[in-house]
Design an enzyme around this catalytic site. Sequence first.
Site, PDB file in Angstrom:
ATOM      1  N   HIS A   1      -6.243 -15.571   8.403  1.00  9.15           N
ATOM      2  CA  HIS A   1      -5.611 -15.940   9.666  1.00  9.15           C
ATOM      3  C   HIS A   1      -5.476 -14.673  10.503  1.00  9.15           C
ATOM      4  O   HIS A   1      -5.919 -13.594  10.072  1.00  9.15           O
ATOM      5  CB  HIS A   1      -4.247 -16.612   9.441  1.00  9.15           C
ATOM      6  CG  HIS A   1      -3.212 -15.742   8.834  1.00  9.15           C
ATOM      7  ND1 HIS A   1      -3.292 -15.246   7.550  1.00  9.15           N
ATOM      8  CD2 HIS A   1      -2.023 -15.258   9.327  1.00  9.15           C
ATOM      9  CE1 HIS A   1      -2.234 -14.513   7.281  1.00  9.15           C
ATOM     10  NE2 HIS A   1      -1.451 -14.499   8.338  1.00  9.15           N
TER      11      HIS A   1
ATOM     12  N   HIS B   1      -2.723 -13.044  11.997  1.00  5.77           N
ATOM     13  CA  HIS B   1      -1.570 -12.164  12.063  1.00  5.77           C
ATOM     14  C   HIS B   1      -2.059 -10.719  11.994  1.00  5.77           C
ATOM     15  O   HIS B   1      -2.992 -10.399  11.245  1.00  5.77           O
ATOM     16  CB  HIS B   1      -0.625 -12.438  10.890  1.00  5.77           C
ATOM     17  CG  HIS B   1       0.587 -13.225  11.265  1.00  5.77           C
ATOM     18  ND1 HIS B   1       1.196 -14.095  10.379  1.00  5.77           N
ATOM     19  CD2 HIS B   1       1.336 -13.264  12.398  1.00  5.77           C
ATOM     20  CE1 HIS B   1       2.256 -14.653  10.968  1.00  5.77           C
ATOM     21  NE2 HIS B   1       2.362 -14.157  12.182  1.00  5.77           N
TER      22      HIS B   1
ATOM     23  N   ASP C   1      -1.042  -8.101  10.533  1.00  6.98           N
ATOM     24  CA  ASP C   1      -1.070  -7.401   9.244  1.00  6.98           C
ATOM     25  C   ASP C   1      -2.245  -7.824   8.372  1.00  6.98           C
ATOM     26  O   ASP C   1      -2.474  -7.229   7.319  1.00  6.98           O
ATOM     27  CB  ASP C   1       0.253  -7.586   8.491  1.00  6.98           C
ATOM     28  CG  ASP C   1       0.534  -9.019   8.088  1.00  6.98           C
ATOM     29  OD1 ASP C   1       0.462  -9.900   8.971  1.00  6.98           O
ATOM     30  OD2 ASP C   1       0.843  -9.271   6.901  1.00  6.98           O
ATOM     31  N   HIS C   2      -3.021  -8.816   8.807  1.00  9.61           N
ATOM     32  CA  HIS C   2      -4.207  -9.229   8.065  1.00  9.61           C
ATOM     33  C   HIS C   2      -5.515  -8.819   8.746  1.00  9.61           C
ATOM     34  O   HIS C   2      -6.581  -8.955   8.136  1.00  9.61           O
ATOM     35  CB  HIS C   2      -4.191 -10.744   7.856  1.00  9.61           C
ATOM     36  CG  HIS C   2      -3.145 -11.182   6.873  1.00  9.61           C
ATOM     37  ND1 HIS C   2      -3.426 -11.564   5.588  1.00  9.61           N
ATOM     38  CD2 HIS C   2      -1.794 -11.268   6.997  1.00  9.61           C
ATOM     39  CE1 HIS C   2      -2.303 -11.878   4.965  1.00  9.61           C
ATOM     40  NE2 HIS C   2      -1.301 -11.710   5.803  1.00  9.61           N
TER      41      HIS C   2
ATOM     42  N   HIS D   1       0.837 -22.353   7.089  1.00  4.67           N
ATOM     43  CA  HIS D   1       1.565 -21.144   7.490  1.00  4.67           C
ATOM     44  C   HIS D   1       2.176 -21.371   8.878  1.00  4.67           C
ATOM     45  O   HIS D   1       2.313 -20.448   9.671  1.00  4.67           O
ATOM     46  CB  HIS D   1       0.600 -19.956   7.496  1.00  4.67           C
ATOM     47  CG  HIS D   1       1.241 -18.607   7.573  1.00  4.67           C
ATOM     48  ND1 HIS D   1       2.399 -18.281   6.903  1.00  4.67           N
ATOM     49  CD2 HIS D   1       0.872 -17.481   8.254  1.00  4.67           C
ATOM     50  CE1 HIS D   1       2.703 -17.021   7.159  1.00  4.67           C
ATOM     51  NE2 HIS D   1       1.805 -16.511   7.976  1.00  4.67           N
TER      52      HIS D   1
ATOM     53  N   ASP E   1      -1.604 -16.315   3.503  1.00 11.02           N
ATOM     54  CA  ASP E   1      -0.181 -16.589   3.733  1.00 11.02           C
ATOM     55  C   ASP E   1       0.038 -18.097   3.854  1.00 11.02           C
ATOM     56  O   ASP E   1      -0.643 -18.768   4.636  1.00 11.02           O
ATOM     57  CB  ASP E   1       0.297 -15.913   5.020  1.00 11.02           C
ATOM     58  CG  ASP E   1       0.443 -14.410   4.859  1.00 11.02           C
ATOM     59  OD1 ASP E   1       0.090 -13.893   3.790  1.00 11.02           O
ATOM     60  OD2 ASP E   1       0.907 -13.761   5.812  1.00 11.02           O
TER      61      ASP E   1
ATOM     62  N   HIS F   1       0.791  -9.123  -1.208  1.00  6.07           N
ATOM     63  CA  HIS F   1       1.520  -9.305   0.049  1.00  6.07           C
ATOM     64  C   HIS F   1       3.015  -9.303  -0.261  1.00  6.07           C
ATOM     65  O   HIS F   1       3.762 -10.214   0.104  1.00  6.07           O
ATOM     66  CB  HIS F   1       1.099 -10.612   0.716  1.00  6.07           C
ATOM     67  CG  HIS F   1       1.495 -10.749   2.149  1.00  6.07           C
ATOM     68  ND1 HIS F   1       2.726 -11.241   2.531  1.00  6.07           N
ATOM     69  CD2 HIS F   1       0.843 -10.490   3.296  1.00  6.07           C
ATOM     70  CE1 HIS F   1       2.801 -11.274   3.851  1.00  6.07           C
ATOM     71  NE2 HIS F   1       1.670 -10.812   4.342  1.00  6.07           N
TER      72      HIS F   1
END
Length: 312
Positions: free
Chosen positions: A63, A65, A67-68, A163, A186, A260
Amino acid sequence: EDDALYVITTGTGAPLPDPGRAGPQAVVVAGDQVLVFDCGPGSTHKLDLIMDASSVDALFLTHYHSDHIGDMGELMLKRWGTGGSADPLPIYGPPGLEEVVAGFEAAYQLDKDYRVAHHGEETMPPSGFGGDAHLFDLGTDLVASQVVYEQGGVQVIAFNVDHAPIFPAVGYRVTYKDRSVVITGDTIYTESLIYHSMGADLLVSEALNHEFSQMVAEAGRDVDNNISTVAEDIQDYHITPKQTGILARDAGVPYLFITHVLPPVPNQILVNPFLRDARAVYDGEVYLANDGTMVKIPVDSEKITIVELLKK
């Protein structure tokens, strides 16, 4: 060296800062295929400590986000710069992928021009810069899945996870010969996770410890920033350690890697409390993955080995 499915967690952290953990990333090595899943901040550096970035065959995103995806530009550039590839990095992901890839390419355009001018087109073929977006769309059915990659004896299935409000978000199941690993991305606990994890050899799952997160929220109430609100909000769209144990148990998966890690676990003494609820409901092997944890799952053997590649 052996015919096996290798899984290396090259980024096991989350948005909250942790000096020992880069942003989320897992690498699957099977046969002659090197597949990377997510690209969190700092993960390219960790990957490059273990293997040559030019060896990466494809990147898969769960996805969008930050942080990914934060290190996508670095991974694309490293693969091109160290290997001199004439073809861009194949990148697989759900709707939104083309916009994300184009954004990183635009941000790195000046850097591309500098490197071509300095090293020459033979060393840095302009055609190899950036990423080649391979978009798939699973729709809104939460149990939907699709084969999105099949090459060199390796099959990758993408499946929807939950998510919300982030949509789309997917997990992946990677199969090589008779071995398979599931990477959740996530998500909260869903039936889709059980269905797509059935009989896998390894489950690489995110996990948020609600008790620890609530402690962070309480500690941040008198601080003039958003940490308290965020630490409470994130509890409604992440799977808990206990739920990962239930998932692994009900899907018949013998090994569970937690990644994570949320919130950060600052000391080894807190690992057992973080994992306690998972171990209470699951009799298999539960392991809090580190940056550089590698599991080897042989094709013709039941013996699974775990090695720390970056720990001194």
